[in-house]
Design a protein around this motif. Structure first.
Motif: not given
Length: 266
Positions: A64, A23, A11, A73, A21, A9, A47, A75, A44-45, A241
């Motif tokens: 995912c 997102s 994150v 990653a 991070v 992961n 969601y 989410m 990095d992320m 975010s």
């Protein structure tokens, strides 16, 4: 090869190094191409927002798994903080859940209970998992590796949650508090007033509580206020975010249409 070497992961790794991070939120795009775009751009992320979209569980799982493959990653923000949703999105390939509207330590504990295998929780065994590339590992080893990689992110979206920041941040298994500024402002009767002192107060209290308990803070709802987001990062928040795929697409489309109008006017 050990299970812990297969599932990673990024994150959690960046947070452990005290790095920030980045997102992106997915609400519109159904295809896995969004993951490659996010990775190429340097996120990095990613969601997937099931709270505010019509995305299906099937599309969620595909996105995912693509994210796992490229090292971003994945989410999922839940439509409801129930064991049924938590179990299914995690089994589908998510490395963590974002639980909206958490108001108490009891609610946070319930999310952890559903997201983690024993002894940390009561997540049910579902067999081979995409996080482990469907490789067979001893159950105890696999469960420990998945528990370590899986994040529980709770959202503060009301004054009540901020008032209980210390007890919520103290819950074992909670990794991060994501402050949802827009819903928080609406709850305070201050909709749209991002620069209001109560926003800074909410972040200060949340960051203090999370720092006390070794947890992290995420900045949400400030995609149009980068200076304010930067202020909260300087205070100690460690995830931003940055906005939704809808916002990014519209901004680019709007700019290109504007260019054509300007050319036409010359």
């Amino acid at each position: 090869m050990k299970a812990s070497e297969v599932v990673r992961n990024i994150v959690k790794e960046k947070l452990a190094r005290d790095e920030v991070v980045a997102s992106i939120t997915v609400r519109l795009v159904r295809g896995v191409e969004i993951v490659r775009l996010a990775a190429t751009a340097g996120f990095d992320m990613i969601y997937i927002d099931l709270e505010h979209s019509t995305l299906t569980l099937e599309a969620t799982g595909q996105i995912c798994q693509a994210a796992l493959h490229v090292g971003v990653a994945p989410m999922v923000r839940l439509p409801a903080n129930t064991p049924e949703y938590i179990q299914r999105v995690l089994d589908a390939g998510a490395l963590g859940v974002i639980a909206p509207g958490v108001r108490s330590a009891a609610e946070a504990r319930a999310v952890v209970k559903a997201a983690k295998f024993a002894p940390l929780g009561e997540r049910g065994a579902g067999g081979a998992l995409p996080h482990l590339e469907y490789r067979p590992f001893p159950t105890a080893e696999a469960n420990a590796a998945i528990n370590d990689a899986t994040m529980v992110i709770v959202q503060f979206e009301c004054a009540e949650a901020v008032d209980k920041a210390d007890e919520i941040a103290a819950v074992e298994g909670v990794d991060m508090v994501l402050v949802g500024v827009n819903d928080l402002l609406a709850d305070l009767g201050l909709a749209g007033q991002h620069e209001h002192p109560k926003v800074r107060e909410a972040y200060a209290r949340t960051i203090e509580a999370c720092r006390k308990h070794g947890k992290h803070v995420g900045v949400g709802g400030l995609s149009t206020k980068p200076k304010l987001a930067a202020e909260f990062i300087a205070m100690g928040a460690r995830m931003i975010s940055t906005g939704t795929d809808i916002q990014f697409l519209f901004a680019a489309m709007n700019e290109k249409a504007k260019q054509v109008r300007e050319i036409s006017a010359t």
